[in-house]
Design a protein around this motif. Structure first.
Motif, PDB file in Angstrom:
ATOM      1  N   GLU A  71      37.689  32.057  32.324  1.00 44.91           N
ATOM      2  CA  GLU A  71      37.467  32.626  33.760  1.00 44.91           C
ATOM      3  C   GLU A  71      38.980  32.784  34.064  1.00 44.91           C
ATOM      4  O   GLU A  71      39.514  33.539  34.773  1.00 44.91           O
ATOM      5  CB  GLU A  71      36.929  31.736  34.566  1.00 44.91           C
ATOM      6  CG  GLU A  71      36.955  31.685  35.891  1.00 44.91           C
ATOM      7  CD  GLU A  71      36.603  30.300  36.830  1.00 44.91           C
ATOM      8  OE1 GLU A  71      37.155  30.249  37.766  1.00 44.91           O
ATOM      9  OE2 GLU A  71      35.669  29.803  36.345  1.00 44.91           O
ATOM     10  N   THR A  72      40.047  31.567  33.802  1.00 46.07           N
ATOM     11  CA  THR A  72      41.266  31.722  34.092  1.00 46.07           C
ATOM     12  C   THR A  72      42.097  32.860  33.654  1.00 46.07           C
ATOM     13  O   THR A  72      42.863  33.530  34.654  1.00 46.07           O
ATOM     14  CB  THR A  72      42.123  30.486  33.488  1.00 46.07           C
ATOM     15  OG1 THR A  72      41.456  29.256  34.166  1.00 46.07           O
ATOM     16  CG2 THR A  72      43.497  30.281  34.016  1.00 46.07           C
ATOM     17  N   GLU A  73      41.957  33.403  32.536  1.00 47.69           N
ATOM     18  CA  GLU A  73      42.529  34.931  31.977  1.00 47.69           C
ATOM     19  C   GLU A  73      42.071  35.817  32.732  1.00 47.69           C
ATOM     20  O   GLU A  73      42.822  36.783  33.070  1.00 47.69           O
ATOM     21  CB  GLU A  73      42.170  34.739  30.583  1.00 47.69           C
ATOM     22  CG  GLU A  73      42.972  35.746  29.720  1.00 47.69           C
ATOM     23  CD  GLU A  73      42.698  36.181  28.374  1.00 47.69           C
ATOM     24  OE1 GLU A  73      42.813  37.060  27.788  1.00 47.69           O
ATOM     25  OE2 GLU A  73      41.784  35.046  27.827  1.00 47.69           O
ATOM     26  N   THR A  74      40.862  35.849  33.190  1.00 43.15           N
ATOM     27  CA  THR A  74      40.456  36.951  33.892  1.00 43.15           C
ATOM     28  C   THR A  74      40.789  37.069  35.277  1.00 43.15           C
ATOM     29  O   THR A  74      41.262  38.222  35.551  1.00 43.15           O
ATOM     30  CB  THR A  74      38.899  36.889  33.934  1.00 43.15           C
ATOM     31  OG1 THR A  74      38.194  36.744  32.656  1.00 43.15           O
ATOM     32  CG2 THR A  74      38.025  38.278  34.262  1.00 43.15           C
ATOM     33  N   ILE A  75      41.038  35.908  35.877  1.00 40.89           N
ATOM     34  CA  ILE A  75      41.371  35.933  37.201  1.00 40.89           C
ATOM     35  C   ILE A  75      42.900  36.246  37.113  1.00 40.89           C
ATOM     36  O   ILE A  75      43.388  37.020  38.285  1.00 40.89           O
ATOM     37  CB  ILE A  75      41.065  34.352  38.061  1.00 40.89           C
ATOM     38  CG1 ILE A  75      39.694  34.580  38.222  1.00 40.89           C
ATOM     39  CG2 ILE A  75      42.024  34.480  39.318  1.00 40.89           C
ATOM     40  CD1 ILE A  75      39.291  33.112  38.930  1.00 40.89           C
ATOM     41  N   THR A  76      43.459  35.826  36.352  1.00 44.41           N
ATOM     42  CA  THR A  76      45.057  36.343  36.194  1.00 44.41           C
ATOM     43  C   THR A  76      45.133  37.705  35.961  1.00 44.41           C
ATOM     44  O   THR A  76      45.966  38.360  36.714  1.00 44.41           O
ATOM     45  CB  THR A  76      45.624  35.431  34.964  1.00 44.41           C
ATOM     46  OG1 THR A  76      45.616  34.054  35.210  1.00 44.41           O
ATOM     47  CG2 THR A  76      47.136  36.028  34.991  1.00 44.41           C
ATOM     48  N   TYR A  77      44.295  38.030  35.255  1.00 40.37           N
ATOM     49  CA  TYR A  77      44.253  39.712  34.859  1.00 40.37           C
ATOM     50  C   TYR A  77      43.937  40.628  36.350  1.00 40.37           C
ATOM     51  O   TYR A  77      44.818  41.305  36.708  1.00 40.37           O
ATOM     52  CB  TYR A  77      43.299  40.024  33.896  1.00 40.37           C
ATOM     53  CG  TYR A  77      42.945  41.555  33.728  1.00 40.37           C
ATOM     54  CD1 TYR A  77      43.774  42.429  33.434  1.00 40.37           C
ATOM     55  CD2 TYR A  77      41.476  41.767  34.486  1.00 40.37           C
ATOM     56  CE1 TYR A  77      43.295  43.787  33.526  1.00 40.37           C
ATOM     57  CE2 TYR A  77      41.012  43.088  34.205  1.00 40.37           C
ATOM     58  CZ  TYR A  77      41.923  44.083  33.668  1.00 40.37           C
ATOM     59  OH  TYR A  77      41.308  45.457  33.598  1.00 40.37           O
ATOM     60  N   LEU A  78      42.858  39.951  37.079  1.00 37.52           N
ATOM     61  CA  LEU A  78      42.730  40.680  38.300  1.00 37.52           C
ATOM     62  C   LEU A  78      43.663  40.339  39.418  1.00 37.52           C
ATOM     63  O   LEU A  78      43.938  41.344  40.073  1.00 37.52           O
ATOM     64  CB  LEU A  78      41.351  40.069  38.726  1.00 37.52           C
ATOM     65  CG  LEU A  78      40.097  40.200  37.803  1.00 37.52           C
ATOM     66  CD1 LEU A  78      38.951  39.333  38.401  1.00 37.52           C
ATOM     67  CD2 LEU A  78      39.619  41.801  37.945  1.00 37.52           C
ATOM     68  N   GLN A  79      44.341  39.332  39.084  1.00 37.32           N
ATOM     69  CA  GLN A  79      45.468  39.105  40.447  1.00 37.32           C
ATOM     70  C   GLN A  79      46.541  40.040  40.005  1.00 37.32           C
ATOM     71  O   GLN A  79      47.414  40.193  41.160  1.00 37.32           O
ATOM     72  CB  GLN A  79      45.702  37.687  40.542  1.00 37.32           C
ATOM     73  CG  GLN A  79      44.739  36.784  41.121  1.00 37.32           C
ATOM     74  CD  GLN A  79      45.081  35.401  40.818  1.00 37.32           C
ATOM     75  OE1 GLN A  79      45.749  34.891  39.982  1.00 37.32           O
ATOM     76  NE2 GLN A  79      44.602  34.518  41.757  1.00 37.32           N
ATOM     77  N   ASN A  80      46.906  40.367  38.870  1.00 33.59           N
ATOM     78  CA  ASN A  80      47.936  41.147  38.601  1.00 33.59           C
ATOM     79  C   ASN A  80      47.779  42.689  38.319  1.00 33.59           C
ATOM     80  O   ASN A  80      48.617  43.395  38.233  1.00 33.59           O
ATOM     81  CB  ASN A  80      48.502  40.655  36.874  1.00 33.59           C
ATOM     82  CG  ASN A  80      49.018  39.283  36.899  1.00 33.59           C
ATOM     83  OD1 ASN A  80      49.682  38.871  38.335  1.00 33.59           O
ATOM     84  ND2 ASN A  80      49.176  38.776  35.864  1.00 33.59           N
ATOM     85  N   LEU A  81      46.609  43.002  38.901  1.00 32.25           N
ATOM     86  CA  LEU A  81      46.132  44.352  38.773  1.00 32.25           C
ATOM     87  C   LEU A  81      47.031  45.491  39.496  1.00 32.25           C
ATOM     88  O   LEU A  81      47.331  46.414  39.266  1.00 32.25           O
ATOM     89  CB  LEU A  81      44.763  44.829  38.840  1.00 32.25           C
ATOM     90  CG  LEU A  81      43.790  44.561  37.790  1.00 32.25           C
ATOM     91  CD1 LEU A  81      42.400  44.677  38.161  1.00 32.25           C
ATOM     92  CD2 LEU A  81      44.117  45.703  36.590  1.00 32.25           C
TER      93      LEU A  81
END
Length: 212
Positions: free
Chosen positions: A198-208
């Protein structure tokens, strides 16, 4: 073969990662009351799974990433249920109008988000999902929902087959028992998509940095 030998065997044969793409959508698969009501035979004890998925929903909305929901709905005589309905002892919970098909507490699709009603395990089979993703220019589908061994796996396999990148968020998918849950995560990660945190995915979304 020991667990260590098995892991190395699969790493040697299937150990590649696809990685996140450039334009994702989030799919929330079959988060409905049946899996949260202890009186229902489909109850799976996946409350924490939904909590994780809701954090991803918030991150996706903040990043202007499409959020798509699925449920299972049959007409009142289950005429459109086919062999899937015939095989199951529990799908009557999804006959049109059943309270078990309602969204659980805390999950509220917004009016501009897509809800896809399906009759089979995969969110792609017999639906407009692939065409919708293509028309939106989506290359990555982030999977959340239930159950890991059923509708998550079926959707993941079809996602791969249709040419989209399947991302399966470990904490945001759930099953009624840890054995099929872990076995299917292992297999999906090996052969079809990437299982991520989840943490990796949220970081990805925040950096889009996507623009409206």
């Amino acid at each position: 073969m020991s667990d260590q030998d098995l892991s190395q065997n699969y790493k040697d044969a299937f150990g590649k990662r696809i990685g996140f793409g450039k334009r994702p959508a989030l799919i929330m698969i079959d988060f409905v009351e049946a899996y949260f009501d202890p009186s229902c035979a489909l109850y799976a004890g996946v409350e924490e799974t939904l909590v994780s998925a809701l954090r991803l929903q918030a991150a996706a909305r903040a990043a202007n990433v499409p959020v798509i929901y699925t449920n299972v709905v049959y007409n009142k005589t289950a005429l459109n249920g086919g062999r899937f309905y015939q095989k199951s002892r529990t799908l009557h919970n999804f006959l049109e109008g059943s309270p078990m098909g309602a969204w659980p507490k805390g999950l509220v699709p917004s009016e501009d988000e897509l809800v896809i009603s399906k009759q089979y395990a995969s969110a792609f089979f017999g639906t407009s999902l692939a065409s919708t993703l293509t028309s939106l220019g989506i290359d990555t589908l982030i999977h959340t929902g239930v159950s890991t061994s059923g509708c998550i796996r079926a959707t993941c396999v079809d996602c791969n087959s249709y040419g989209f990148i399947p991302i399966i968020v470990r904490q945001a998918v759930g099953d009624r028992h840890p054995a099929p849950h872990e076995a299917n995560l292992f297999d999906m990660d090996a052969k079809y998509g990437d299982v991520v945190s989840e943490t990796e995915t949220i970081t990805y979304l925040q950096n889009l940095g996507l623009n409206p």
